[in-house]
Motif scaffolding. Structure first.
Motif, short mmCIF file in Angstrom:
data_model
loop_
_atom_site.label_atom_id
_atom_site.label_comp_id
_atom_site.label_asym_id
_atom_site.label_seq_id
_atom_site.Cartn_x
_atom_site.Cartn_y
_atom_site.Cartn_z
N ILE A 1 0.85 -1.20 0.00
CA ILE A 1 0.00 0.00 0.00
C ILE A 1 0.88 1.25 0.00
CG2 ILE A 1 -1.66 1.33 1.38
CD1 ILE A 1 -2.93 -1.42 2.10
N LEU A 2 1.95 1.23 0.77
CA LEU A 2 2.90 2.33 0.79
C LEU A 2 3.47 2.55 -0.61
CD1 LEU A 2 4.52 4.39 2.49
CD2 LEU A 2 6.20 2.56 2.88
N ASP A 3 3.87 1.46 -1.29
CA ASP A 3 4.40 1.57 -2.65
C ASP A 3 3.37 2.18 -3.60
OD1 ASP A 3 6.90 0.52 -2.10
OD2 ASP A 3 6.40 -1.51 -2.77
N MET A 4 2.13 1.71 -3.50
CA MET A 4 1.05 2.22 -4.37
C MET A 4 0.85 3.72 -4.16
SD MET A 4 -1.78 1.93 -6.36
CE MET A 4 -1.91 0.17 -6.45
N LEU A 5 0.76 4.13 -2.90
CA LEU A 5 0.53 5.55 -2.60
C LEU A 5 1.70 6.42 -3.05
CD1 LEU A 5 -1.12 5.23 0.92
CD2 LEU A 5 -2.25 5.81 -1.25
N CYS A 6 2.92 5.93 -2.85
CA CYS A 6 4.09 6.69 -3.30
C CYS A 6 4.13 6.81 -4.82
CB CYS A 6 5.38 6.05 -2.78
SG CYS A 6 5.60 6.24 -0.99
N ASP A 7 3.75 5.74 -5.52
CA ASP A 7 3.67 5.80 -6.99
C ASP A 7 2.63 6.83 -7.42
OD1 ASP A 7 5.63 3.89 -7.33
OD2 ASP A 7 4.23 2.26 -7.79
N LEU A 8 1.46 6.81 -6.79
CA LEU A 8 0.41 7.77 -7.12
C LEU A 8 0.87 9.21 -6.84
CD1 LEU A 8 -2.73 5.91 -5.71
CD2 LEU A 8 -2.22 6.35 -8.12
N ALA A 9 1.52 9.41 -5.69
CA ALA A 9 2.00 10.75 -5.33
C ALA A 9 3.09 11.21 -6.29
CB ALA A 9 2.52 10.75 -3.89
N GLY A 10 3.95 10.29 -6.72
CA GLY A 10 5.00 10.63 -7.67
C GLY A 10 4.47 11.09 -9.01
N LYS A 11 3.27 10.64 -9.36
CA LYS A 11 2.61 11.04 -10.61
C LYS A 11 1.63 12.20 -10.38
CE LYS A 11 2.56 6.24 -12.05
NZ LYS A 11 1.67 5.08 -12.23
N ASP A 12 1.67 12.77 -9.18
CA ASP A 12 0.74 13.84 -8.77
C ASP A 12 -0.72 13.39 -8.84
OD1 ASP A 12 2.73 15.71 -8.15
OD2 ASP A 12 2.88 16.35 -10.24
N ASP A 13 -0.97 12.10 -8.61
CA ASP A 13 -2.32 11.55 -8.59
C ASP A 13 -2.85 11.35 -7.18
OD1 ASP A 13 -2.51 11.46 -11.35
OD2 ASP A 13 -1.79 9.40 -11.48
N PHE A 14 -2.09 11.74 -6.18
CA PHE A 14 -2.52 11.60 -4.79
C PHE A 14 -2.32 12.93 -4.10
CE2 PHE A 14 -1.52 10.90 -0.31
CZ PHE A 14 -2.69 10.29 0.11
N ASP A 15 -3.36 13.42 -3.45
CA ASP A 15 -3.31 14.71 -2.77
C ASP A 15 -3.35 14.46 -1.27
OD1 ASP A 15 -3.46 17.35 -2.01
OD2 ASP A 15 -5.57 17.58 -2.53
N GLY A 16 -2.21 14.50 -0.63
CA GLY A 16 -2.18 14.32 0.81
C GLY A 16 -0.83 13.88 1.32
N GLU A 17 -0.84 13.40 2.56
CA GLU A 17 0.37 12.91 3.21
C GLU A 17 0.30 11.40 3.35
OE1 GLU A 17 1.60 14.83 6.87
OE2 GLU A 17 0.40 16.59 6.33
N ILE A 18 1.47 10.77 3.31
CA ILE A 18 1.57 9.32 3.46
C ILE A 18 2.45 9.07 4.68
CG2 ILE A 18 2.32 7.18 2.39
CD1 ILE A 18 2.16 8.82 -0.34
N LEU A 19 1.92 8.30 5.64
CA LEU A 19 2.67 7.97 6.84
C LEU A 19 2.78 6.46 6.96
CD1 LEU A 19 0.55 10.49 7.55
CD2 LEU A 19 1.84 10.42 9.65
N CYS A 20 3.96 5.99 7.33
CA CYS A 20 4.16 4.56 7.57
C CYS A 20 4.64 4.39 9.00
CB CYS A 20 5.20 3.99 6.60
SG CYS A 20 5.41 2.20 6.75
#
Length: 182
Positions: free
Chosen positions: A60-79
Motif C-alpha cells: 500500500i505504501l508503494d502504491m501511494l508513493c507511486d500515485l504521489a510521484g505522478k501527482d495523482d494523490f493529494d495528501g500525506e503518506i505515513l508509515c
C-alpha cells in the motif's frame, strides 16, 4: 503468498473498495491495514483530496508513493514502521504500536482474514492483533473488510466480537441475514 491473494476474488475486492471509498471524506486521516482488498481501496484514493493516509502495508505504501510521484494523490503518506514481515507484507512490532500513541484516526479500514459468527473478526498474529486493537481504540470509525472466502473461518487471534466491531463491509456472496443477526 501475497501475490497469490492479489489475483483471488478480485471483483469482490474491487466492489468492497468502491463501497469503502464512499466512507472517506476530503481531509480525513485514515488507516489502511495491509491486504489485497485495501490495496484496491488505495487505488481509489485519487478521488479524494487532502488525505493523511497511515499504513503498515508495504504494498500500500508503494502504491501511494507511486500515485504521489505522478501527482495523482493529494495528501500525506505515513508509515508506522516496525519489523517487516514477508507474509502479509507489513511492518509490525512494538514500534508500530507506539507510533499510534499520539494519533487520532478518522476512519480505520481493517483487512479481516477470518470472520466467525461464534468468535468474531480475527487476525493473523498476536502482535498484529494487539496493534489493530490500538488502532481501533484511537479511531473515530472502524470498518472491517472481508471477502466471502474469509467468512466462516477461524484462526487463533481474535480482534473483536461481531457485536463490538463497529462496522464492516463484506462482499455480496455472504448470507447477510445470518451475518446481521449478531
Amino acid at each position: 503468498v501475497f501475490t497469490e491473494h492479489l489475483k483471488e476474488f478480485k471483483e469482490q475486492k474491487q466492489q468492497i473498495a468502491k463501497e469503502a471509498v464512499t466512507y472517506i471524506n476530503d481531509g480525513d486521516t485514515i488507516f489502511l491495514d495491509s491486504g489485497s482488498t485495501l490495496l484496491e481501496l488505495a487505488r481509489l484514493l485519487p478521488q479524494k483530496k487532502n488525505l493523511k493516509v497511515i499504513t503498515w502495508g508495504l504494498h500500500i505504501l508503494d502504491m501511494l508513493c507511486d500515485l504521489a510521484g505522478k501527482d495523482d494523490f493529494d495528501g500525506e503518506i505515513l508509515c508506522c514502521g516496525g519489523t517487516w514481515r514477508k507474509d502479509p507484507d507489513l511492518f509490525i512490532g512494538p514500534q508500530s504500536i507506539r507510533f499510534f500513541d499520539d494519533i487520532i484516526i478518522n476512519k480505520a479500514f481493517l483487512g479481516i482474514i477470518a470472520v466467525s459468527l461464534d468468535f468474531g473478526w480475527m487476525g493473523s498474529s498476536l502482535i498484529e492483533v494487539e496493534a489493530t486493537k490500538k488502532i481501533m481504540a484511537i479511531s473515530e470509525k472502524v470498518i472491517g473488510t472481508a471477502v466471502n472466502s474469509n467468512f466462516g473461518k477461524t484462526v487463533i487471534d481474535r480482534i473483536s466480537t461481531l457485536k463490538t466491531m463497529p462496522g464492516g463491509i463484506i462482499d455480496r456472496g455472504i448470507d447477510k441475514i445470518a451475518f446481521n443477526q449478531y
